[in-house]
Every structure is written in structure tokens, then in C-alpha cells.
Scaffold this motif. Structure first.
Motif, short mmCIF file in Angstrom:
data_model
loop_
_atom_site.label_atom_id
_atom_site.label_comp_id
_atom_site.label_asym_id
_atom_site.label_seq_id
_atom_site.Cartn_x
_atom_site.Cartn_y
_atom_site.Cartn_z
N GLU A 9 0.92 -1.29 0.19
CA GLU A 9 0.08 -0.09 -0.03
C GLU A 9 0.88 1.39 0.18
OE1 GLU A 9 -3.58 2.20 2.71
OE2 GLU A 9 -2.77 0.20 3.31
N ARG A 10 1.89 1.25 0.90
CA ARG A 10 2.58 2.66 0.97
C ARG A 10 4.08 2.15 0.55
NH1 ARG A 10 2.14 4.00 7.07
NH2 ARG A 10 2.42 1.94 7.21
N LEU A 11 4.51 1.11 0.25
CA LEU A 11 5.88 0.90 -0.06
C LEU A 11 6.24 0.11 -1.11
CD1 LEU A 11 6.61 -0.42 3.79
CD2 LEU A 11 7.08 1.99 2.87
N PHE A 12 7.64 0.28 -1.80
CA PHE A 12 8.12 -0.29 -2.85
C PHE A 12 9.08 -1.24 -2.41
CE2 PHE A 12 6.89 3.10 -6.01
CZ PHE A 12 5.90 2.38 -6.69
N TYR A 13 9.61 -2.44 -3.03
CA TYR A 13 10.57 -3.26 -2.68
C TYR A 13 11.31 -3.61 -3.88
CZ TYR A 13 7.21 -3.60 1.05
OH TYR A 13 6.06 -3.24 1.87
N LYS A 14 12.61 -3.24 -3.94
CA LYS A 14 13.58 -3.27 -4.86
C LYS A 14 14.70 -4.14 -4.49
CE LYS A 14 15.27 -0.80 -9.03
NZ LYS A 14 15.29 0.50 -9.48
N ARG A 15 15.35 -5.11 -5.28
CA ARG A 15 16.64 -5.76 -4.92
C ARG A 15 17.73 -4.55 -4.46
NH1 ARG A 15 19.13 -10.54 -5.96
NH2 ARG A 15 21.24 -10.33 -6.31
N VAL A 16 18.37 -4.84 -3.54
CA VAL A 16 19.43 -3.91 -2.86
C VAL A 16 20.57 -4.09 -4.05
CG1 VAL A 16 21.23 -3.52 -1.26
CG2 VAL A 16 18.76 -4.33 -0.58
N SER A 17 21.08 -2.72 -4.43
CA SER A 17 22.01 -2.61 -5.59
C SER A 17 22.64 -1.46 -5.32
CB SER A 17 21.29 -2.64 -6.97
OG SER A 17 20.69 -1.39 -7.03
N SER A 18 23.75 -1.15 -6.12
CA SER A 18 24.68 0.16 -5.88
C SER A 18 23.69 1.37 -5.96
CB SER A 18 25.64 0.09 -7.00
OG SER A 18 25.04 0.21 -8.38
N GLU A 19 22.58 1.48 -6.38
CA GLU A 19 21.83 2.80 -6.47
C GLU A 19 21.45 3.24 -5.21
OE1 GLU A 19 17.34 2.52 -7.15
OE2 GLU A 19 18.21 0.94 -8.41
N HIS A 20 21.53 2.19 -4.18
CA HIS A 20 21.23 2.42 -2.68
C HIS A 20 22.46 2.80 -1.85
CE1 HIS A 20 17.92 -0.46 -4.15
NE2 HIS A 20 17.18 0.64 -3.58
N LEU A 21 23.56 2.82 -2.41
CA LEU A 21 24.56 3.15 -1.87
C LEU A 21 24.80 4.47 -1.63
CD1 LEU A 21 27.74 2.56 -0.44
CD2 LEU A 21 28.46 2.74 -2.85
#
Length: 463
Positions: A9-21
């Protein structure tokens, strides 16, 4: 298995990758309030975090970054890792690192989403976790999610080299329960065309039963005619007082019962249970020959001594007859890759329309599907073409014959429970993995095109 993009409802879930550094992620890992209950944290550098993310990105794991839909802001991570293929169990972990996101129910929402996904998509049998005993808020959350305490491990060394008590918790996939029924004929007799080992020993029977219960299999199928299987189950129950299986047992082929109450009393005593889930007639003839005991059975059902009355059948003619008898609530019938939907589909639909519970057996046709087509056994040779076709279908689908056989049965919408028999814990674990395997509609359609002209070849009692 890799984490795929999901949303709630309020959240997205995306594979952890370099974009999250990011600096924000690094700040979480060095914030004592954030890593207080984590296995690692403090003195993190950007390079350390970069190496960690790159290492995780190379793995086939379920590891997601959690972001708020409205802002796109990364607020934490959630994972199910590692996954133990032996018992199909995953280890849960979550971190809401952004303290501005605390207190908004995001951890609960994310956990519910990922647990549901792992149970439904990946068919995990259970998810486990560990937490420090004084992390009371997390403990409260996990209990609300449905986790139960398995054990408390005292004086465990933490990442900060302090001694802490660790609580181990588990949540089980209830949708996997009750679909598989474990047969026990091998525990009382030497049984099966592919069985070279003979009757399973009591020690190994206990090991199989213990692992089955751990996997969430709650029902056993047995019979008076299965040698000493009743006594094996009863002795297992005595040795394991916290474990209690539901029991289906059967009145022998062709026997005429004089005193049904005494017989049920003996069954219950031998099996060490309080009631029978299903009292089943072992054949259609046994059902027809014992019409005089039905009033007694109905009384026992009202008293809760038996929950259901059933019949084990072989032919479609017998199924047609049972459609007319409302006192029969459970039908056990053969169903497999050869005794398939093309033979049984229409009648199964009619049975479900009458409110019957359908149990199927012979998923592996007594191990026939695992025999080499060059085997000199007469049944194998008579079904050589059909068995060759199944081998080709399994190869094209990229699936083992065991998983093809069981998945085909489990995916039938009209089948409530599938009965399997095993000779070892290893076999049980291999069969349980079929709950994860899925076959597509094209493969199912290919299986349904196979039709055996001589249906007596599908009846092991005639081999």
C-alpha cells in the motif's frame, strides 16, 4: 532465487544494489540506535558498505530495499536469507534505518508483504528469525505477525562481544499444511514396485514421521491391513507426546464388521489418538458389504470419535455410485500422470459439486515412473510408450520425474489432499520440494493427452 520488484500500500521493494549506496544508508550503519539490536554496525566506511552491497548483489538471494512510494525515499532493508533447501526454510531480517520512518507501521507492512510473497511465490515451509530478548518492541511485532517462540538461547555472544539471550521464532506456511498426507504402508509392509529395501525399520519410520511433522504434514494414512503400521504410529506417539497426527485408517478389503464400535476402539488404542480423522473402507466391496454398520458410524461421528466416513476406490463406476451417498464425505482415488485428468477430471468436478473431500493416491504409481523403460518388468514394458512420453515431457519442462509427478497432482484445483509414501527421510525431503516446483499449463496439457487404453495396467493390485 532473486528478489523481484514488489509493492504494498505505501511501500516499494527493490533488490538492493549500488543505487542504494548513499550517505543516508551509511549513517544508519553507524547510528547506535539503529544497530543496537543488529548483528553488525558501527565504524562503517563507504567502502565497507559498497563492498557489502556488491557482495549481496552477486548472490541469488531475497534481499530488498524498502522505499516509500510517495517520496521514493529509501528507509530500510528486508531479507529472507539464507534459505535452507533441506527443510525449505528461510531466515528473516529487517532494518528500518531511517529514524524519521519509525512509528509508522512500515516494518509491519513490509514484513507482511514479504512473508506472504515468500509463502505464496516460493512456497517456503517456514520462516525463522532470531532477536535479542530485550528487544521488546520487535518481539511484540513478530508475535502480531504470527511468529511463535521456538526456544531461548542463553548467554549468546553478540557482535559487540557481550552476552545476550537470543529468542528464536518461527512462522509456518499454513497453506502448505494439510495438502500432503503421508502414507504408512511402507512402515508396516515391504511395498512398491521400486522398493528394493523392504519394510522401513521402526527407527527410520520414527525419523520420517518426525521430519514430516516438522514439514507441516499433519495427517497420516494407514490401515488395519498394513502389517504393524498402527503399532508403529502408536509407539511414535508414545515416544513423542507433543506430536499428534490426524489419522486416516481403513476397514480391510471385503471384511464384514460385526461390532464397529469395538473395532474403532481398538484402532484408537493402537494408534494412541483421541479420534479418527477419517474411517475409510479399503475398497468399494468393503463399503457395499458393510451397509449395516452405517447407523453405528453415524453415531460415532456425532460423538466425535470419527470425523469423516470415506471410501477408497479404483474405478469411475465406483465414483459414480458414491456421488449418490451423502454419508460418504471423503473419497480416496488414484490420480497420477497416467491415471490423469483425461480419465478422472469430469468426475472430480462432480464430486466437488456434491461437497466431497477428494484425496488422491498413487502419485508415483508405486514408483513405476522412476523405472527405466528398458526394465524387463511386464508392467513397465506394457506402458513403455507412455513412460517414454513422460520422460520427454519432464526433460522439456526441466523438472525431475518426482517433481513432475507430485506437482501435477498438487496443482489440480479439485484435489484437496495428495497422499505420498516414502522409504526414507531423503525421499520425503525430495518430495516436499515439489511444493516449490510448478509446471505450466502447456506441460499439464501434454500430460493430459496421454491416455492408457488398458486401464487395468494402472491398478497396482492387478500387477
Amino acid at each position: 532465487m532473486k528478489a523481484e520488484n514488489l509493492q504494498s500500500e505505501r511501500l516499494f521493494y527493490k533488490r538492493v544494489s549500488s543505487e542504494h549506496l548513499t550517505q543516508g544508508y551509511l549513517d544508519w550503519m553507524n547510528d547506535p540506535e539503529v544497530f543496537r539490536y543488529l548483528e553488525s554496525g558501527g565504524n562503517y566506511t563507504m567502502q565497507m558498505l559498497k563492498s557489502f552491497i556488491e557482495e549481496q548483489d552477486k548472490k541469488d538471494i531475497l534481499f530488498w530495499a524498502i522505499s516509500i512510494k510517495e517520496t521514493g525515499k529509501h528507509i530500510g532493508n528486508i531479507k529472507i536469507d539464507p534459505i535452507n533447501p533441506e527443510n525449505n526454510s528461510g531466515e528473516y531480517g529487517i532494518m528500518i534505518g531511517d529514524k524519521t520512518a519509525w512509528g509508522n507501521g512500515f516494518a509491519k507492512e513490509a514484513s507482511q508483504t514479504i512473508i506472504k510473497y515468500c509463502f505464496e511465490k516460493h512456497k517456503l515451509s517456514q520462516i525463522t528469525l532470531g532477536l535479542i530478548q530485550d528487544n521488546t518492541k520487535a518481539l511484540e511485532l513478530y508475535k502480531k505477525l504470527g511468529f511463535e517462540i521456538e526456544e531461548v538461547r542463553l548467554n549468546q555472544v553478540s557482535s559487540t562481544n557481550t552476552l545476550r539471550n537470543v529468542i528464536r521464532m518461527v512462522i509456518k506456511n499454513t497453506k502448505l499444511k494439510n495438502k500432503l498426507i503421508l502414507g504408512t504402508v511402507q512402515m508396516g509392509l515391504a511395498y512398491g514396485i521400486n522398493n528394493a529395501l523392504g519394510q522401513v525399520s521402526f527407527e527410520n519410520s520414527c525419523a520420517i514421521l518426525a521430519k514430516a511433522y516438522e514439514f507441516g504434514i499433519q495427517t497420516l494414512d494407514t490401515a488395519e491391513g498394513y502389517g504393524n503400521a498402527h503399532q508403529v504410529i502408536g509407539n511414535f506417539h508414545i515416544l513423542n507426546p507433543t506430536v499428534k497426527f490426524n489419522i486416516i485408517t481403513k476397514i480391510p478389503h471385503g471384511s464384514i464388521v460385526e461390532n464397529i464400535k469395538n473395532k474403532i476402539k481398538t484402532y484408537i488404542s493402537d494408534l494412541q489418538v483421541d479420534f479418527l480423522e477419517v474411517l475409510m473402507f479399503h475398497s468399494f466391496d468393503s463399503y457395499k458389504n458393510n451397509q449395516g454398520i452405517f447407523e453405528g458410524l453415524k453415531t460415532l461421528k456425532k460423538e466425535g470419535v470419527i470425523k469423516n466416513i470415506g471410501v477408497s476406490i479404483y474405478t469411475n463406476e465406483h465414483l459414480e455410485a458414491l456421488l449418490l451417498d451423502d454419508s460418504i464425505t471423503v473419497v480416496q482415488m488414484p490420480f497420477n500422470l497416467l491415471d490423469n485428468e483425461s480419465l478422472r477430471g469430469d468426475l472430480m468436478t462432480k464430486l466437488k459439486a456434491k461437497g466431497k473431500i477428494i484425496h488422491t493416491r498413487s502419485a508415483f504409481l508405486q514408483g513405476l515412473f522412476f523405472k527405466d523403460v528398458s526394465d524387463s518388468n511386464s508392467t513397465v514394458q506394457n506402458l513403455k510408450n507412455e513412460l517414454s512420453s513422460l520422460n520427454i515431457i519432464a526433460k522439456e519442462a526441466g523438472i525431475s520425474m518426482s517433481n513432475l509427478s507430485l506437482s501435477y497432482c498438487l496443482q489440480q484445483k479439485n484435489i484437496d489432499n495428495v497422499l505420498i509414501g516414502v522409504d526414507s527421510v531423503k525421499q520425503l525431503m525430495e518430495n516436499f520440494n515439489a511444493l516449490i516446483s510448478k509446471i505450466d499449463t502447456e506441460t499439464i496439457a501434454k500430460i493430459n493427452t496421454i491416455k492408457v487404453d488398458d486401464i487395468d495396467l494402472l491398478n497396482p493390485s492387478l500387477w
